[in-house]
Motif scaffolding. Structure first.
Motif, PDB file in Angstrom:
ATOM      1  N   PRO A 192       0.837  -1.215   0.000  1.00  0.00           N
ATOM      2  CA  PRO A 192       0.000   0.000   0.000  1.00  0.00           C
ATOM      3  C   PRO A 192       0.869   1.261   0.000  1.00  0.00           C
ATOM      4  O   PRO A 192       1.928   1.302   0.631  1.00  0.00           O
ATOM      5  N   PHE A 193       0.408   2.282  -0.704  1.00  0.00           N
ATOM      6  CA  PHE A 193       1.105   3.563  -0.752  1.00  0.00           C
ATOM      7  C   PHE A 193       1.291   4.130   0.655  1.00  0.00           C
ATOM      8  O   PHE A 193       2.314   4.736   0.969  1.00  0.00           O
ATOM      9  N   SER A 194       0.309   3.889   1.510  1.00  0.00           N
ATOM     10  CA  SER A 194       0.382   4.400   2.886  1.00  0.00           C
ATOM     11  C   SER A 194       1.593   3.844   3.635  1.00  0.00           C
ATOM     12  O   SER A 194       2.125   4.491   4.543  1.00  0.00           O
ATOM     13  N   GLU A 195       2.063   2.658   3.259  1.00  0.00           N
ATOM     14  CA  GLU A 195       3.253   2.081   3.884  1.00  0.00           C
ATOM     15  C   GLU A 195       4.465   2.976   3.647  1.00  0.00           C
ATOM     16  O   GLU A 195       5.280   3.190   4.537  1.00  0.00           O
ATOM     17  N   LEU A 196       4.568   3.518   2.445  1.00  0.00           N
ATOM     18  CA  LEU A 196       5.657   4.448   2.136  1.00  0.00           C
ATOM     19  C   LEU A 196       5.530   5.718   2.969  1.00  0.00           C
ATOM     20  O   LEU A 196       6.515   6.227   3.504  1.00  0.00           O
ATOM     21  N   LEU A 197       4.309   6.203   3.117  1.00  0.00           N
ATOM     22  CA  LEU A 197       4.093   7.432   3.884  1.00  0.00           C
ATOM     23  C   LEU A 197       4.391   7.248   5.367  1.00  0.00           C
ATOM     24  O   LEU A 197       4.984   8.116   6.000  1.00  0.00           O
ATOM     25  N   HIS A 198       4.005   6.106   5.915  1.00  0.00           N
ATOM     26  CA  HIS A 198       4.170   5.864   7.353  1.00  0.00           C
ATOM     27  C   HIS A 198       5.566   5.348   7.714  1.00  0.00           C
ATOM     28  O   HIS A 198       6.047   5.596   8.820  1.00  0.00           O
ATOM     29  N   HIS A 199       6.196   4.626   6.803  1.00  0.00           N
ATOM     30  CA  HIS A 199       7.513   4.022   7.071  1.00  0.00           C
ATOM     31  C   HIS A 199       8.433   4.198   5.862  1.00  0.00           C
ATOM     32  O   HIS A 199       8.822   3.221   5.220  1.00  0.00           O
ATOM     33  N   PRO A 200       8.804   5.440   5.559  1.00  0.00           N
ATOM     34  CA  PRO A 200       9.575   5.679   4.334  1.00  0.00           C
ATOM     35  C   PRO A 200      10.939   4.984   4.316  1.00  0.00           C
ATOM     36  O   PRO A 200      11.339   4.415   3.306  1.00  0.00           O
ATOM     37  N   ALA A 201      11.669   5.022   5.401  1.00  0.00           N
ATOM     38  CA  ALA A 201      13.006   4.417   5.427  1.00  0.00           C
ATOM     39  C   ALA A 201      12.925   2.900   5.260  1.00  0.00           C
ATOM     40  O   ALA A 201      13.683   2.304   4.490  1.00  0.00           O
ATOM     41  N   ALA A 202      11.997   2.275   5.979  1.00  0.00           N
ATOM     42  CA  ALA A 202      11.843   0.820   5.885  1.00  0.00           C
ATOM     43  C   ALA A 202      11.394   0.421   4.480  1.00  0.00           C
ATOM     44  O   ALA A 202      11.863  -0.584   3.936  1.00  0.00           O
ATOM     45  N   THR A 203      10.524   1.223   3.901  1.00  0.00           N
ATOM     46  CA  THR A 203      10.053   0.936   2.541  1.00  0.00           C
ATOM     47  C   THR A 203      11.205   1.043   1.556  1.00  0.00           C
ATOM     48  O   THR A 203      11.395   0.169   0.701  1.00  0.00           O
ATOM     49  N   LEU A 226       3.442   0.409  -5.547  1.00  0.00           N
ATOM     50  CA  LEU A 226       2.697   1.072  -4.481  1.00  0.00           C
ATOM     51  C   LEU A 226       1.250   1.224  -4.921  1.00  0.00           C
ATOM     52  O   LEU A 226       0.955   1.960  -5.856  1.00  0.00           O
ATOM     53  N   ARG A 227       0.370   0.492  -4.253  1.00  0.00           N
ATOM     54  CA  ARG A 227      -1.049   0.522  -4.605  1.00  0.00           C
ATOM     55  C   ARG A 227      -1.724   1.727  -3.939  1.00  0.00           C
ATOM     56  O   ARG A 227      -1.563   1.958  -2.748  1.00  0.00           O
ATOM     57  N   GLN A 228      -2.492   2.445  -4.742  1.00  0.00           N
ATOM     58  CA  GLN A 228      -3.277   3.572  -4.237  1.00  0.00           C
ATOM     59  C   GLN A 228      -4.755   3.230  -4.353  1.00  0.00           C
ATOM     60  O   GLN A 228      -5.153   2.557  -5.300  1.00  0.00           O
ATOM     61  N   ASP A 249      -7.575   5.243  -4.849  1.00  0.00           N
ATOM     62  CA  ASP A 249      -8.386   5.916  -5.862  1.00  0.00           C
ATOM     63  C   ASP A 249      -7.568   6.430  -7.042  1.00  0.00           C
ATOM     64  O   ASP A 249      -7.972   7.384  -7.707  1.00  0.00           O
ATOM     65  N   ALA A 250      -6.426   5.805  -7.294  1.00  0.00           N
ATOM     66  CA  ALA A 250      -5.577   6.242  -8.400  1.00  0.00           C
ATOM     67  C   ALA A 250      -4.759   5.052  -8.885  1.00  0.00           C
ATOM     68  O   ALA A 250      -4.765   3.993  -8.267  1.00  0.00           O
ATOM     69  N   GLY A 251      -4.060   5.252  -9.967  1.00  0.00           N
ATOM     70  CA  GLY A 251      -3.212   4.191 -10.506  1.00  0.00           C
ATOM     71  C   GLY A 251      -2.051   3.878  -9.573  1.00  0.00           C
ATOM     72  O   GLY A 251      -1.633   4.717  -8.774  1.00  0.00           O
ATOM     73  N   ASP A 252      -1.552   2.673  -9.689  1.00  0.00           N
ATOM     74  CA  ASP A 252      -0.410   2.265  -8.881  1.00  0.00           C
ATOM     75  C   ASP A 252       0.822   3.074  -9.285  1.00  0.00           C
ATOM     76  O   ASP A 252       0.941   3.554 -10.408  1.00  0.00           O
ATOM     77  N   LEU A 253       1.746   3.189  -8.352  1.00  0.00           N
ATOM     78  CA  LEU A 253       3.021   3.855  -8.591  1.00  0.00           C
ATOM     79  C   LEU A 253       4.137   2.827  -8.452  1.00  0.00           C
ATOM     80  O   LEU A 253       3.966   1.798  -7.802  1.00  0.00           O
ATOM     81  N   ALA A 254       5.290   3.128  -9.033  1.00  0.00           N
ATOM     82  CA  ALA A 254       6.449   2.261  -8.876  1.00  0.00           C
ATOM     83  C   ALA A 254       7.551   3.055  -8.195  1.00  0.00           C
ATOM     84  O   ALA A 254       7.798   4.214  -8.526  1.00  0.00           O
ATOM     85  N   LEU A 255       8.201   2.406  -7.256  1.00  0.00           N
ATOM     86  CA  LEU A 255       9.344   2.995  -6.587  1.00  0.00           C
ATOM     87  C   LEU A 255      10.558   2.187  -7.036  1.00  0.00           C
ATOM     88  O   LEU A 255      10.596   0.968  -6.875  1.00  0.00           O
ATOM     89  N   ILE A 256      11.518   2.883  -7.636  1.00  0.00           N
ATOM     90  CA  ILE A 256      12.685   2.215  -8.200  1.00  0.00           C
ATOM     91  C   ILE A 256      13.901   3.077  -7.909  1.00  0.00           C
ATOM     92  O   ILE A 256      13.803   4.309  -7.857  1.00  0.00           O
ATOM     93  N   ARG A 257      15.039   2.454  -7.698  1.00  0.00           N
ATOM     94  CA  ARG A 257      16.269   3.212  -7.464  1.00  0.00           C
ATOM     95  C   ARG A 257      16.679   3.920  -8.755  1.00  0.00           C
ATOM     96  O   ARG A 257      16.491   3.396  -9.852  1.00  0.00           O
ATOM     97  N   ALA A 258      17.259   5.084  -8.624  1.00  0.00           N
ATOM     98  CA  ALA A 258      17.692   5.860  -9.788  1.00  0.00           C
ATOM     99  C   ALA A 258      18.693   5.069 -10.617  1.00  0.00           C
ATOM    100  O   ALA A 258      18.660   5.120 -11.857  1.00  0.00           O
TER     101      ALA A 258
END
Length: 152
Positions: free
Chosen positions: A2-13, A25-27, A29-38
């Motif tokens: 869940p996207f909220s996991e990133l918001l609540h625990h950014p370092a662990a995520t 990252l599932r949202q 009411d919106a499309g999913d997002l991807a978190l990827i290293r640069a």
């Protein structure tokens, strides 16, 4: 996750990226997002750029036959396209892939493949093809002048 996991625990995520290539990252009411290293994004861009250049060389150096033979494995729906359209698609794909790699934006490639897939869907269905390619019956009437334009 869940996207909220990133918001609540950014370092662990973010640490989870040590074990996986990317996180979805599932949202609600919106499309999913991807978190990827640069670094991963840069590597992906390098691969796309290489692939685009390789396709371009294959097309330009008379090795297009091998590419055409491999196409049904890469894009199974391409078997429904007429030969002229396969040639056009390969040309479009090479140009679009090179431009997309230069911009580090794969969206144009995805859009192009979706457009050609839709064309293949039309060719695969004779009834649909007949409907979409027939000449209209009679005069369709006057064409309205676009807004902001004046009639000539």
């Amino acid at each position: 996750m869940p996207f909220s996991e990133l918001l609540h625990h950014p370092a662990a995520t973010a640490r989870r990226l040590d074990a996986v290539r990317a996180l979805r990252l599932r949202q609600r009411d919106a499309g999913d997002l991807a978190l990827i290293r640069a670094e991963q994004l840069e590597q992906d861009s390098t691969v796309v750029d290489f692939t685009a250049r390789l396709l371009g060389v294959l097309i330009r150096t008379e090795n297009a036959t091998a590419l055409r033979q491999a196409l049904p494995d890469a894009l199974p729906w391409s078997v429904f396209l007429p030969e002229d359209d396969v040639e056009a698609m390969l040309g479009d794909l090479v140009e679009t892939a090179r431009g997309a790699a230069a911009l580090e934006n794969l969206t144009p490639i995805a859009l192009l493949l979706a457009q050609w897939r839709h064309s293949a869907e039309v060719y695969a269905d004779p009834a649909l093809h007949a409907i979409l390619t027939r000449e209209p019956d009679g005069d369709l009437g006057p064409v309205p002048v676009p807004e902001g334009e004046t009639a000539r």
